[in-house]
Design a protein around this motif. Sequence first.
Motif, mmCIF file in Angstrom:
data_model
loop_
_atom_site.group_PDB
_atom_site.id
_atom_site.type_symbol
_atom_site.label_atom_id
_atom_site.label_comp_id
_atom_site.label_asym_id
_atom_site.label_seq_id
_atom_site.Cartn_x
_atom_site.Cartn_y
_atom_site.Cartn_z
ATOM 1 N N VAL A 55 0.835 -1.205 0.000
ATOM 2 C CA VAL A 55 0.000 0.000 0.000
ATOM 3 C C VAL A 55 0.867 1.251 0.000
ATOM 4 C CG1 VAL A 55 -1.658 1.340 1.339
ATOM 5 C CG2 VAL A 55 -1.983 -1.111 1.084
ATOM 6 N N ALA A 56 1.911 1.271 0.837
ATOM 7 C CA ALA A 56 2.804 2.433 0.882
ATOM 8 C C ALA A 56 3.497 2.636 -0.459
ATOM 9 C CB ALA A 56 3.838 2.265 1.987
ATOM 10 N N SER A 57 3.894 1.551 -1.115
ATOM 11 C CA SER A 57 4.552 1.645 -2.417
ATOM 12 C C SER A 57 3.598 2.173 -3.476
ATOM 13 C CB SER A 57 5.096 0.275 -2.841
ATOM 14 O OG SER A 57 6.080 -0.174 -1.942
ATOM 15 N N VAL A 58 2.333 1.757 -3.412
ATOM 16 C CA VAL A 58 1.333 2.275 -4.355
ATOM 17 C C VAL A 58 1.194 3.776 -4.199
ATOM 18 C CG1 VAL A 58 -1.130 2.302 -4.915
ATOM 19 C CG2 VAL A 58 0.032 0.131 -4.569
ATOM 20 N N VAL A 59 1.273 4.252 -2.957
ATOM 21 C CA VAL A 59 1.093 5.688 -2.710
ATOM 22 C C VAL A 59 2.192 6.499 -3.379
ATOM 23 C CG1 VAL A 59 1.068 7.499 -0.950
ATOM 24 C CG2 VAL A 59 -0.195 5.372 -0.573
ATOM 25 N N TYR A 60 3.471 6.123 -3.162
ATOM 26 C CA TYR A 60 4.537 6.974 -3.701
ATOM 27 C C TYR A 60 4.880 6.694 -5.158
ATOM 28 C CZ TYR A 60 8.370 3.528 -3.156
ATOM 29 O OH TYR A 60 9.198 2.441 -3.262
ATOM 30 N N THR A 61 4.480 5.528 -5.696
ATOM 31 C CA THR A 61 4.769 5.249 -7.107
ATOM 32 C C THR A 61 3.603 5.580 -8.028
ATOM 33 O OG1 THR A 61 4.057 2.934 -6.912
ATOM 34 C CG2 THR A 61 6.394 3.407 -6.547
ATOM 35 N N VAL A 62 2.394 5.584 -7.490
ATOM 36 C CA VAL A 62 1.212 5.788 -8.328
ATOM 37 C C VAL A 62 0.391 6.997 -7.879
ATOM 38 C CG1 VAL A 62 -0.856 4.714 -9.288
ATOM 39 C CG2 VAL A 62 1.123 3.290 -8.724
ATOM 40 N N VAL A 63 0.052 7.043 -6.594
ATOM 41 C CA VAL A 63 -0.843 8.089 -6.105
ATOM 42 C C VAL A 63 -0.167 9.461 -6.088
ATOM 43 C CG1 VAL A 63 -2.249 8.868 -4.157
ATOM 44 C CG2 VAL A 63 -2.157 6.435 -4.734
ATOM 45 N N THR A 64 1.071 9.523 -5.571
ATOM 46 C CA THR A 64 1.763 10.816 -5.495
ATOM 47 C C THR A 64 1.980 11.453 -6.866
ATOM 48 O OG1 THR A 64 2.874 10.176 -3.442
ATOM 49 C CG2 THR A 64 3.828 12.011 -4.663
ATOM 50 N N PRO A 65 2.477 10.723 -7.883
ATOM 51 C CA PRO A 65 2.584 11.332 -9.213
ATOM 52 C C PRO A 65 1.242 11.792 -9.767
ATOM 53 C CG PRO A 65 3.910 9.346 -9.113
ATOM 54 C CD PRO A 65 3.100 9.378 -7.854
ATOM 55 N N MET A 66 0.155 11.123 -9.372
ATOM 56 C CA MET A 66 -1.172 11.528 -9.826
ATOM 57 C C MET A 66 -1.633 12.809 -9.140
ATOM 58 S SD MET A 66 -4.791 9.446 -9.502
ATOM 59 C CE MET A 66 -4.778 9.608 -7.702
ATOM 60 N N LEU A 67 -1.309 12.948 -7.855
ATOM 61 C CA LEU A 67 -1.782 14.098 -7.084
ATOM 62 C C LEU A 67 -0.953 15.356 -7.309
ATOM 63 C CD1 LEU A 67 -2.640 12.488 -3.617
ATOM 64 C CD2 LEU A 67 -4.204 13.124 -5.460
ATOM 65 N N ASN A 68 0.318 15.201 -7.681
ATOM 66 C CA ASN A 68 1.195 16.364 -7.823
ATOM 67 C C ASN A 68 0.617 17.476 -8.698
ATOM 68 O OD1 ASN A 68 3.021 15.252 -6.107
ATOM 69 N ND2 ASN A 68 4.573 14.794 -7.634
ATOM 70 N N PRO A 69 0.103 17.174 -9.897
ATOM 71 C CA PRO A 69 -0.452 18.265 -10.721
ATOM 72 C C PRO A 69 -1.587 19.009 -10.028
ATOM 73 C CG PRO A 69 -0.171 16.280 -12.034
ATOM 74 C CD PRO A 69 0.044 15.884 -10.602
ATOM 75 N N PHE A 70 -2.425 18.284 -9.280
ATOM 76 C CA PHE A 70 -3.545 18.923 -8.596
ATOM 77 C C PHE A 70 -3.059 19.768 -7.425
ATOM 78 C CE2 PHE A 70 -5.251 15.083 -10.569
ATOM 79 C CZ PHE A 70 -6.325 15.611 -11.281
ATOM 80 N N LEU A 71 -2.096 19.261 -6.676
ATOM 81 C CA LEU A 71 -1.573 20.005 -5.534
ATOM 82 C C LEU A 71 -0.919 21.308 -5.979
ATOM 83 C CD1 LEU A 71 -0.030 17.091 -3.420
ATOM 84 C CD2 LEU A 71 -2.104 18.381 -2.919
ATOM 85 N N TYR A 72 -0.243 21.276 -7.126
ATOM 86 C CA TYR A 72 0.435 22.482 -7.593
ATOM 87 C C TYR A 72 -0.504 23.450 -8.313
ATOM 88 C CZ TYR A 72 5.103 20.873 -6.385
ATOM 89 O OH TYR A 72 6.215 20.477 -5.700
ATOM 90 N N SER A 73 -1.543 22.934 -8.960
ATOM 91 C CA SER A 73 -2.413 23.807 -9.751
ATOM 92 C C SER A 73 -3.551 24.407 -8.930
ATOM 93 C CB SER A 73 -2.998 23.032 -10.945
ATOM 94 O OG SER A 73 -3.764 21.933 -10.504
ATOM 95 N N LEU A 74 -4.070 23.654 -7.955
ATOM 96 C CA LEU A 74 -5.230 24.127 -7.212
ATOM 97 C C LEU A 74 -4.912 25.347 -6.355
ATOM 98 C CD1 LEU A 74 -6.869 20.754 -6.078
ATOM 99 C CD2 LEU A 74 -7.618 22.294 -7.906
ATOM 100 N N ARG A 75 -3.660 25.461 -5.909
ATOM 101 C CA ARG A 75 -3.298 26.571 -5.014
ATOM 102 C C ARG A 75 -2.389 27.585 -5.694
ATOM 103 N NH1 ARG A 75 -1.601 24.508 0.858
ATOM 104 N NH2 ARG A 75 -1.789 26.754 1.125
ATOM 105 N N ASN A 76 -2.259 27.482 -7.004
ATOM 106 C CA ASN A 76 -1.353 28.382 -7.717
ATOM 107 C C ASN A 76 -2.105 29.090 -8.835
ATOM 108 O OD1 ASN A 76 0.728 29.356 -9.597
ATOM 109 N ND2 ASN A 76 2.144 28.241 -8.277
ATOM 110 N N GLN A 77 -2.316 30.387 -8.660
ATOM 111 C CA GLN A 77 -3.108 31.154 -9.612
ATOM 112 C C GLN A 77 -2.433 31.225 -10.973
ATOM 113 O OE1 GLN A 77 -6.139 32.105 -8.806
ATOM 114 N NE2 GLN A 77 -6.483 32.831 -10.905
ATOM 115 N N ASP A 78 -1.115 31.354 -11.002
ATOM 116 C CA ASP A 78 -0.404 31.440 -12.286
ATOM 117 C C ASP A 78 -0.569 30.160 -13.095
ATOM 118 O OD1 ASP A 78 0.486 33.988 -11.756
ATOM 119 O OD2 ASP A 78 2.363 33.304 -10.831
#
Length: 312
Positions: free
Chosen positions: A273-296
């Motif tokens: 489960v931990a491996s799924v998070v950092y190999t699959v879930v984290t790369p999926m969430l990164n664009p959302f984490l950076y775009s949702l809080r960044n106006q530019d």
Amino acid sequence: MGHRNQSSVSEFLLQGFSQWPEHQHLFFGLFLCMYLITLAGNVLIFLAIIFGSRLHTPMYFFLACLSLADIGLSSSIVLKVLHNLYTQQRTISYIGCLTQLYFFLIFGDMDSFLLTVMAYDRYMAICHPLHYNTAMSPRLCVLLVSVCWVIANVIALLYILLIAKLSFCVVGEISHFFCDINPLLKVACSPTRLNELVLFFVGGPFLAGPFLCTLISYICIVSAILKMPSSGGGRRKAFSTCGSHLSVVCVFYSTVFSVYLSPPSTVPTKDIVASVVYTVVTPMLNPFLYSLRNQDVKVALKSLLRGKIFAS
């Protein structure tokens, strides 16, 4: 009969998610959706940065590189997982296993190194704003990414060469859903002491080192932000700028440390489960984490989706 050398081993068995045979189709659909979201999100972020002139700054240059690394990390793992789930097979060839491990190590290390470089960039921007443009020159940015790429390749190549010298007596079952170092060493029938020493003395510092550098950078950043006057919105803007990156750092390192720096788990599903998070879930969430809080980034993405990719 003596030990057969590694050339006689043609394939391995990946345990994967075989303990849940009734959910194979569910896992296939879940991994496919996550991979498509990862691919679409990171490609959009990359294109928005390339074509959005407002985003031609060091921070977004590193973010574009992180998007490429996330695509590589996810692809190196998920494509084989999808193939095995779809065909109901659990095999991976010997060469395919080493190839998967090689690219996983490269892109995994690149993620770690780039997060550290991004923390340093934020440190310079907030703690030394007058020297930021001079210090973080385009030449230095390219140099930092190039050094990260070279180091990641050297580390990956070192591990692969050492594993290639091991003997595997039988077709072993790797207790994971991809070829990772520790599960692979467990199915070796030749001594793995050298591999373990290299993993500890090389892998440990190159995993903990970037984290400590990131941590020190953010201690300095928080200290500088708290010294800012509360009026004028300076604090809020600074925290907002760093918040997305800090969220990614926390998710990435917490799961990585739980797998590689914690005592071996008696529950195999915990590491999976931990491996799924950092190999699959984290790369999926990164664009959302950076775009949702960044106006530019939001503006650049809207322009991209509307076809105005060359708008300033």
